[in-house]
Design an enzyme around this catalytic site. Structure first.
Site, short mmCIF file in Angstrom:
data_model
loop_
_atom_site.label_atom_id
_atom_site.label_comp_id
_atom_site.label_asym_id
_atom_site.label_seq_id
_atom_site.Cartn_x
_atom_site.Cartn_y
_atom_site.Cartn_z
CE LYS A 113 9.80 -4.32 -7.82
NZ LYS A 113 9.65 -3.67 -6.55
CE LYS A 195 1.52 -1.11 -8.26
NZ LYS A 195 1.59 -1.62 -6.91
CE LYS A 198 6.08 2.79 -1.47
NZ LYS A 198 5.00 1.85 -1.29
P1 ATP Z 1 6.48 0.35 -5.47
O1 ATP Z 1 6.34 1.33 -6.61
O2 ATP Z 1 7.71 0.56 -4.66
O3 ATP Z 1 6.23 -1.08 -5.87
P2 ATP Z 1 3.80 0.82 -4.67
O4 ATP Z 1 3.41 2.24 -4.51
O5 ATP Z 1 3.40 0.15 -5.94
O6 ATP Z 1 5.35 0.73 -4.45
P3 ATP Z 1 3.74 -1.21 -2.64
O7 ATP Z 1 4.66 -0.77 -1.55
O8 ATP Z 1 4.21 -2.28 -3.56
O9 ATP Z 1 3.23 0.07 -3.45
O10 ATP Z 1 2.36 -1.68 -2.04
C1 ATP Z 1 1.91 -1.36 -0.76
C2 ATP Z 1 0.43 -1.66 -0.68
O11 ATP Z 1 -0.29 -0.66 -1.39
C3 ATP Z 1 0.04 -3.00 -1.29
O12 ATP Z 1 -0.90 -3.64 -0.46
C4 ATP Z 1 -0.55 -2.64 -2.63
O13 ATP Z 1 -1.51 -3.55 -3.04
C5 ATP Z 1 -1.14 -1.25 -2.35
N1 ATP Z 1 -1.11 -0.44 -3.57
C6 ATP Z 1 -0.01 0.08 -4.14
N2 ATP Z 1 -0.32 0.79 -5.24
C7 ATP Z 1 -1.67 0.70 -5.37
C8 ATP Z 1 -2.62 1.22 -6.30
N3 ATP Z 1 -2.23 1.97 -7.31
N4 ATP Z 1 -3.92 0.95 -6.12
C9 ATP Z 1 -4.31 0.20 -5.08
N5 ATP Z 1 -3.49 -0.32 -4.16
C10 ATP Z 1 -2.18 -0.09 -4.29
#
Ligand code: ATP
Ligand code: LTN
Length: 334
Positions: A113, A195, A198
């Protein structure tokens, strides 16, 4: 009973990856563990791009409402907003004086990051894992359900706890990360090699928990696959089809092999339609419950206040013990 703690950042609107990869597991864990779930807004403000305060407030409520709609049960579990307890920030300071600069500097998430941002990167982003250690250690946590990407952060929390106990006496229980057995790793529908996220996915690549059926159908119908026609699971050669198979499997609780047999020869169009249908059905009751909660913001606020009170009852004595162990003078003593 096993104590479980997990958190999610209000950094965007929740999506299918959050639901299948985290929330479904959070809900299931309530049956056999004492669960504490947290909307980690103090973590969200470490994001390198400037945030909009009104958006952060809205997303915090949205995420908490989503957790309740999915089935986080405030009767059995504790659900609260991180910044409602100043204890998390205070404990972070104690841990800042135990954590090493070197170990934070090599955290993969920080490296990722902060890349290309030079000296302008915030101290908060650097300190993110220490705040996460405070979240976890303040609750006598045994298990932390998280995605693989969080492994280093949980190990750091364990190291900080261990070092603290070694220096100042046994105060903290040492946690371990748990990764759900059938952890769905949901990939972006337009780029199935990364993946669904968000903050990083394009609108066409992400299925939001609150997307309406027509939108969901459109997104799945235009999901990137390949130029062949066979439906089989092969993450390397067929990342798009494999992702859809895994989503269908998680949404219907059926094995991938059975699905491969069922859809053999039916073509991508039919298959994509079936995945969309399954996801629409999975989300329907969640969206209905969300709408009910959304119509009663007073109730959500009340539940969060109650959650914060119950969280405080656990965190305050833990923090007091830690301060005392470090030699910080308790008020009223001399
Ligand atoms: P950001 O983009 O802000 O990093 P994110 O959508 O990737 O957000 P996080 O807030 O980092 O999600 O993760 C919250 C939870 O959701 C974590 O336990 C993470 O493992 C799970 N998670 C996030 N994205 C995925 C995905 N694509 N598939 C499975 N699990 C996910
Ligand atoms: N960094 C975590 C969110 C998080 C968390 C926690 C997870 C903050 N504090 C404590 C588990 C326990 C993430 O998933 N991005």
């Amino acid at each position: 009973m096993t104590r479980v703690f997990s958190g999610m950042q209000p950094s965007g609107t929740p999506h299918l990856g959050n639901l299948l990869g985290a929330w479904m597991n959070w809900v299931a864990m309530q049956d056999h563990a004492d669960c504490v779930y947290c909307v980690v807004d103090l973590h969200a403000i470490t994001a390198p791009n400037e945030h909009d305060p009104a958006t952060l407030r809205r997303r915090t409520v949205e995420l908490a409402t989503g957790m309740l709609a999915v089935g986080v049960d405030p009767e059995r579990s504790i659900l609260f907003v991180q910044s409602h307890l100043h204890e998390h920030a205070e404990c972070t300071w104690l841990f800042n004086c135990v954590a090493g600069f070197g170990e934070l500097h090599k955290m993969p998430q920080f490296k990722e990051k902060s890349a290309g941002r030079g000296e302008s990167v915030s101290v908060g982003l650097f300190d993110y894992p220490v705040l996460q250690a405070a979240d976890i250690l303040l609750y006598d946590t045994d298990e932390v359900p998280v995605g693989e990407d969080q492994r280093h952060h949980i190990e750091l929390a364990r190291d900080i706890g261990q070092r603290f106990n070694h220096r100042f006496g046994e105060v903290f229980r040492l946690p371990k990360a748990v990764h759900p057995p059938a952890a769905a790793r949901v990939m972006d529908l337009q780029d199935p090699t990364v993946k669904m996220s968000k903050s990083a996915s394009s609108e066409k690549g992400i299925v939001h928990v609150l997307d309406d059926p027509a939108r969901i159908e459109k997104k799945f119908k235009s999901a990137r696959t390949d130029s062949a026609t066979d439906i089989r699971h092969d993450r390397e050669e067929k990342p798009g089809v494999s992702n859809l198979l895994e989503i269908l499997s998680a949404a219907t609780d059926r094995g991938v092999d059975a699905l491969v047999t069922e859809y053999d020869g039916l073509g991508y169009g039919t298959f994509k339609g079936a995945v969309a249908e399954a996801v629409i059905e999975l989300l329907r009751p969640i969206q209905e419950r969300y709408a009910e909660l959304d119509a009663d913001p007073g109730e959500v606020a009340r539940l969060l206040e109650e959650g914060a009170d119950r969280a405080r009852a656990i965190a305050v004595p833990r923090l007091e013990r830690a301060k005392d162990a470090m030699g910080l003078l308790p008020p009223g003593t001399a």
